[in-house]
Design a protein around this motif. Sequence first.
Motif, PDB file in Angstrom:
ATOM      1  N   GLU A  34       0.812  -0.512   0.252  1.00 27.59           N
ATOM      2  CA  GLU A  34      -0.503   0.071  -0.340  1.00 27.59           C
ATOM      3  C   GLU A  34       0.819   1.242   0.104  1.00 27.59           C
ATOM      4  OE1 GLU A  34      -4.176  -0.153   1.670  1.00 27.59           O
ATOM      5  OE2 GLU A  34      -2.781  -0.615   3.703  1.00 27.59           O
ATOM      6  N   VAL A  35       0.702   2.367  -0.611  1.00 25.10           N
ATOM      7  CA  VAL A  35       0.936   3.932  -0.716  1.00 25.10           C
ATOM      8  C   VAL A  35       0.181   4.025   0.725  1.00 25.10           C
ATOM      9  CG1 VAL A  35       1.529   5.489  -1.385  1.00 25.10           C
ATOM     10  CG2 VAL A  35       2.008   3.809  -2.973  1.00 25.10           C
ATOM     11  N   ILE A  36      -0.033   4.569   1.760  1.00 25.87           N
ATOM     12  CA  ILE A  36      -0.172   5.275   2.449  1.00 25.87           C
ATOM     13  C   ILE A  36      -0.799   6.751   2.550  1.00 25.87           C
ATOM     14  CG2 ILE A  36      -1.295   5.615   4.496  1.00 25.87           C
ATOM     15  CD1 ILE A  36       0.016   2.687   4.908  1.00 25.87           C
ATOM     16  N   ALA A  37      -1.521   7.904   2.264  1.00 23.09           N
ATOM     17  CA  ALA A  37      -0.752   9.489   2.649  1.00 23.09           C
ATOM     18  C   ALA A  37      -1.501   9.563   3.758  1.00 23.09           C
ATOM     19  CB  ALA A  37      -1.398   9.689   1.250  1.00 23.09           C
ATOM     20  N   VAL A  38      -1.203  10.745   4.702  1.00 22.84           N
ATOM     21  CA  VAL A  38      -1.874  10.988   5.921  1.00 22.84           C
ATOM     22  C   VAL A  38      -1.331  12.711   5.396  1.00 22.84           C
ATOM     23  CG1 VAL A  38      -1.361  11.433   8.511  1.00 22.84           C
ATOM     24  CG2 VAL A  38      -1.009   9.303   7.395  1.00 22.84           C
ATOM     25  N   SER A  39      -2.464  13.187   5.913  1.00 19.70           N
ATOM     26  CA  SER A  39      -2.662  14.865   5.419  1.00 19.70           C
ATOM     27  C   SER A  39      -3.811  14.961   6.819  1.00 19.70           C
ATOM     28  CB  SER A  39      -3.009  15.612   4.749  1.00 19.70           C
ATOM     29  OG  SER A  39      -2.788  16.546   4.533  1.00 19.70           O
ATOM     30  N   ARG A  40      -4.060  16.613   6.759  1.00 22.93           N
ATOM     31  CA  ARG A  40      -5.350  16.701   7.646  1.00 22.93           C
ATOM     32  C   ARG A  40      -6.345  17.264   6.650  1.00 22.93           C
ATOM     33  NH1 ARG A  40      -3.409  22.210  10.310  1.00 22.93           N
ATOM     34  NH2 ARG A  40      -1.687  22.183   8.267  1.00 22.93           N
ATOM     35  N   TRP A  41      -6.475  17.237   5.089  1.00 17.01           N
ATOM     36  CA  TRP A  41      -6.367  17.140   3.992  1.00 17.01           C
ATOM     37  C   TRP A  41      -7.881  18.358   3.673  1.00 17.01           C
ATOM     38  CZ3 TRP A  41      -4.291  14.101   0.653  1.00 17.01           C
ATOM     39  CH2 TRP A  41      -3.485  13.361   1.304  1.00 17.01           C
ATOM     40  N   SER A  42      -7.090  19.531   4.560  1.00 14.80           N
ATOM     41  CA  SER A  42      -7.895  20.108   3.888  1.00 14.80           C
ATOM     42  C   SER A  42      -8.941  20.592   2.435  1.00 14.80           C
ATOM     43  CB  SER A  42      -6.965  21.504   4.236  1.00 14.80           C
ATOM     44  OG  SER A  42      -5.537  22.021   3.391  1.00 14.80           O
ATOM     45  N   ASP A  43      -7.641  20.093   1.574  1.00 13.70           N
ATOM     46  CA  ASP A  43      -8.600  20.327   0.282  1.00 13.70           C
ATOM     47  C   ASP A  43      -9.580  18.693   0.490  1.00 13.70           C
ATOM     48  OD1 ASP A  43      -9.119  20.343  -2.881  1.00 13.70           O
ATOM     49  OD2 ASP A  43      -7.122  20.309  -3.069  1.00 13.70           O
ATOM     50  N   PRO A  44     -10.733  18.621   0.214  1.00 14.55           N
ATOM     51  CA  PRO A  44     -11.065  17.065   0.325  1.00 14.55           C
ATOM     52  C   PRO A  44     -11.272  16.704  -1.453  1.00 14.55           C
ATOM     53  CG  PRO A  44     -12.256  18.151   1.641  1.00 14.55           C
ATOM     54  CD  PRO A  44     -11.694  19.597   0.408  1.00 14.55           C
ATOM     55  N   GLU A  45     -11.154  17.660  -2.500  1.00 18.94           N
ATOM     56  CA  GLU A  45     -10.878  17.027  -3.985  1.00 18.94           C
ATOM     57  C   GLU A  45      -9.514  15.991  -3.736  1.00 18.94           C
ATOM     58  OE1 GLU A  45     -12.338  16.335  -7.695  1.00 18.94           O
ATOM     59  OE2 GLU A  45     -13.406  16.354  -5.683  1.00 18.94           O
ATOM     60  N   THR A  46      -8.374  16.642  -3.469  1.00 15.72           N
ATOM     61  CA  THR A  46      -6.927  15.531  -3.340  1.00 15.72           C
ATOM     62  C   THR A  46      -7.220  15.197  -3.152  1.00 15.72           C
ATOM     63  OG1 THR A  46      -5.805  17.937  -3.668  1.00 15.72           O
ATOM     64  CG2 THR A  46      -4.748  16.376  -2.983  1.00 15.72           C
ATOM     65  N   ARG A  47      -8.054  14.742  -1.732  1.00 15.26           N
ATOM     66  CA  ARG A  47      -8.093  13.596  -1.536  1.00 15.26           C
ATOM     67  C   ARG A  47      -8.936  12.768  -1.895  1.00 15.26           C
ATOM     68  NH1 ARG A  47     -10.189  12.430   5.168  1.00 15.26           N
ATOM     69  NH2 ARG A  47      -9.519  10.133   5.013  1.00 15.26           N
ATOM     70  N   ARG A  48     -10.120  12.663  -2.388  1.00 12.96           N
ATOM     71  CA  ARG A  48     -10.618  11.605  -3.358  1.00 12.96           C
ATOM     72  C   ARG A  48     -10.681  11.567  -4.607  1.00 12.96           C
ATOM     73  NH1 ARG A  48     -13.242  11.998  -7.909  1.00 12.96           N
ATOM     74  NH2 ARG A  48     -12.844  13.869  -8.328  1.00 12.96           N
ATOM     75  N   LEU A  49      -9.383  12.393  -5.203  1.00 13.02           N
ATOM     76  CA  LEU A  49      -9.287  12.032  -6.129  1.00 13.02           C
ATOM     77  C   LEU A  49      -7.631  10.840  -5.998  1.00 13.02           C
ATOM     78  CD1 LEU A  49      -8.118  15.332  -8.415  1.00 13.02           C
ATOM     79  CD2 LEU A  49      -9.650  13.781  -8.986  1.00 13.02           C
ATOM     80  N   LEU A  50      -6.242  10.881  -4.984  1.00 15.57           N
ATOM     81  CA  LEU A  50      -5.999   9.823  -4.309  1.00 15.57           C
ATOM     82  C   LEU A  50      -6.570   8.520  -4.305  1.00 15.57           C
ATOM     83  CD1 LEU A  50      -3.417  12.154  -1.974  1.00 15.57           C
ATOM     84  CD2 LEU A  50      -2.881  11.319  -4.549  1.00 15.57           C
ATOM     85  N   GLU A  51      -7.491   8.355  -3.666  1.00 16.24           N
ATOM     86  CA  GLU A  51      -8.184   7.356  -3.067  1.00 16.24           C
ATOM     87  C   GLU A  51      -8.762   7.128  -4.886  1.00 16.24           C
ATOM     88  OE1 GLU A  51     -10.983   8.319  -0.210  1.00 16.24           O
ATOM     89  OE2 GLU A  51      -8.855   8.471   1.471  1.00 16.24           O
ATOM     90  N   ALA A  52      -9.074   8.034  -5.717  1.00 16.10           N
ATOM     91  CA  ALA A  52      -9.315   6.878  -7.024  1.00 16.10           C
ATOM     92  C   ALA A  52      -8.056   6.922  -7.992  1.00 16.10           C
ATOM     93  CB  ALA A  52      -9.873   8.472  -7.887  1.00 16.10           C
ATOM     94  N   ASP A  53      -7.461   6.837  -7.183  1.00 12.33           N
ATOM     95  CA  ASP A  53      -5.980   6.242  -7.945  1.00 12.33           C
ATOM     96  C   ASP A  53      -4.915   5.134  -7.102  1.00 12.33           C
ATOM     97  OD1 ASP A  53      -5.863   8.261 -10.237  1.00 12.33           O
ATOM     98  OD2 ASP A  53      -4.777   9.749  -9.492  1.00 12.33           O
ATOM     99  N   GLY A  54      -6.182   5.219  -5.742  1.00 17.88           N
ATOM    100  CA  GLY A  54      -5.590   3.432  -5.380  1.00 17.88           C
ATOM    101  C   GLY A  54      -4.526   3.551  -4.475  1.00 17.88           C
ATOM    102  N   ILE A  55      -4.597   5.067  -3.922  1.00 20.95           N
ATOM    103  CA  ILE A  55      -3.641   5.896  -2.334  1.00 20.95           C
ATOM    104  C   ILE A  55      -4.728   5.511  -1.423  1.00 20.95           C
ATOM    105  CG2 ILE A  55      -2.620   7.131  -1.940  1.00 20.95           C
ATOM    106  CD1 ILE A  55      -1.561   8.146  -4.261  1.00 20.95           C
ATOM    107  N   ARG A  56      -4.763   4.683  -0.548  1.00 17.55           N
ATOM    108  CA  ARG A  56      -4.823   4.790   0.514  1.00 17.55           C
ATOM    109  C   ARG A  56      -4.502   6.363   1.840  1.00 17.55           C
ATOM    110  NH1 ARG A  56      -4.154   0.926   5.634  1.00 17.55           N
ATOM    111  NH2 ARG A  56      -5.020   1.961   7.176  1.00 17.55           N
ATOM    112  N   THR A  57      -5.993   6.501   2.251  1.00 16.36           N
ATOM    113  CA  THR A  57      -5.429   8.227   2.551  1.00 16.36           C
ATOM    114  C   THR A  57      -5.934   8.127   4.197  1.00 16.36           C
ATOM    115  OG1 THR A  57      -7.685   9.282   1.729  1.00 16.36           O
ATOM    116  CG2 THR A  57      -6.139   8.957   0.986  1.00 16.36           C
ATOM    117  N   VAL A  58      -5.246   8.690   4.954  1.00 11.06           N
ATOM    118  CA  VAL A  58      -5.567   8.737   6.574  1.00 11.06           C
ATOM    119  C   VAL A  58      -5.355  10.279   6.571  1.00 11.06           C
ATOM    120  CG1 VAL A  58      -4.355   8.184   8.905  1.00 11.06           C
ATOM    121  CG2 VAL A  58      -4.386   6.606   6.847  1.00 11.06           C
TER     122      VAL A  58
END
Length: 351
Positions: free
Chosen positions: A71-95
Amino acid sequence: MTPLPSLAQAAPAPSSEAELDALLSRPGFGVGGALDALGGDLLLLGAGGKIGPTMARMARAALDAEGSSAEVIAVSRWSDPETRRLLEADGIRTVSADLADPSVYATLPDAAGLYYLAAMKFGTVGAEHRTWWSNAAIPALVADRYRGVPSMVYSTGNVYGLRPLAAGGSNETDETSPVGEYAQSCLGRERLFGYAAAEWGTPTTIFRLNYACELRYGVIADIAATIAAGDPVDVTMPAVNVAWQGDISSWALRSIELGSSPARILNATGPETVPVRTIATLLAERMGREVVFSGEEAADALLSDASECFELYGYPTVSLRTLIGWVAEWVGSGHRQLGKATKFQQRAGAY
C-alpha cells in the motif's frame, strides 16, 4: 532495465492539469525497485501539500509496475477534500490526522518505509511558536513512533545560508548556517531525525531540496506570474538552482535506499546556477512580454551543489530551457496557479 527517455523528448508541454499531474507522477528509472525492496507499505506524512499528491501517485505507479501489492498510505489533514478523493481514486489509501496532536500517533498505521513531507514555511513571521512546533516538535513525535523504519526526510537548502556566487553551491559536507527562524527550525528537524538515526538505528536520509518547479508553482512560475502582471522582477537574489518537480520526486523516493545511521544527507536541485535575470528574460521572450527589473544583484545567493545526487541518479529529465518554455506557455495561457509564492527573493530568512 533501460533508463527512461527525457520527458522533454517524450512529451510536449502539458495543456491541462490532468496532463501536468500525469507527467509529475511518472516514475523515473529505479524508483520501483527501490520501493519494492522495502518489502511493505509506504507511509507519506504531510502528503496533502504541493509535492505530496504527485509523489504518492508516482510511488503507486512505480509499485504497480513492479507487481507489488504494497500500500501507499498518504496522511494529511486534507484541507482540500478533492485532492484526497482523487488520490483514493488512484489506489492510494488516505488517512486524516493532525500531526501536531501527539494523541494521533498511536492510531497511525505501521509501514516498511516512511517519507516525511510535513513542514511549515510560509506565515512563520509572527507565528514562530507554531513554526518550531511544526518543524521541530512534530519530527520528534514521528521519529519516536517510527523507530527503526527506513525514513526519507524532506529538508531544505536554507539550512546552509547564503553563499558567495564565486564559491558555487553548498555541498553536503559544508557547515550549516541557517538564517532566520524558519531555516533554524528546519535544522532542528534534521537534528531530531538525526538523533533517531544515531541512537535508535533508524536508517535515515535527509533530503535537502532547493528548488522544485512545476508549472503552477515554483521560482520560474513566480517570475512568469510577475511578468504577466506587468510588475518588476526583483533580482536582489541574483541566482537560483531549480529542477523539474517530477525529477525531484523520483530522486526523493529512491533516496530512501541511502538511509543510514548516522543519517545520510543528499542535496537535490538542478545543475545550473542560473541568474534570475536570465530566467526572466527567457520567460518574457517566450511570453511575448516586456520585463522590467528592480533591485541590484547581491554578491551571494542561496545555492546548492547536487552533483552527488546526479552521480547517483542522473541529470534531470527536463532541461532548464524546456521547463522555462513550459512555464511560459502555461502562465501565458492563463492556466491556474497554486497561489503559493516561494518568496525566493527573501534574503533575511523571514517567510
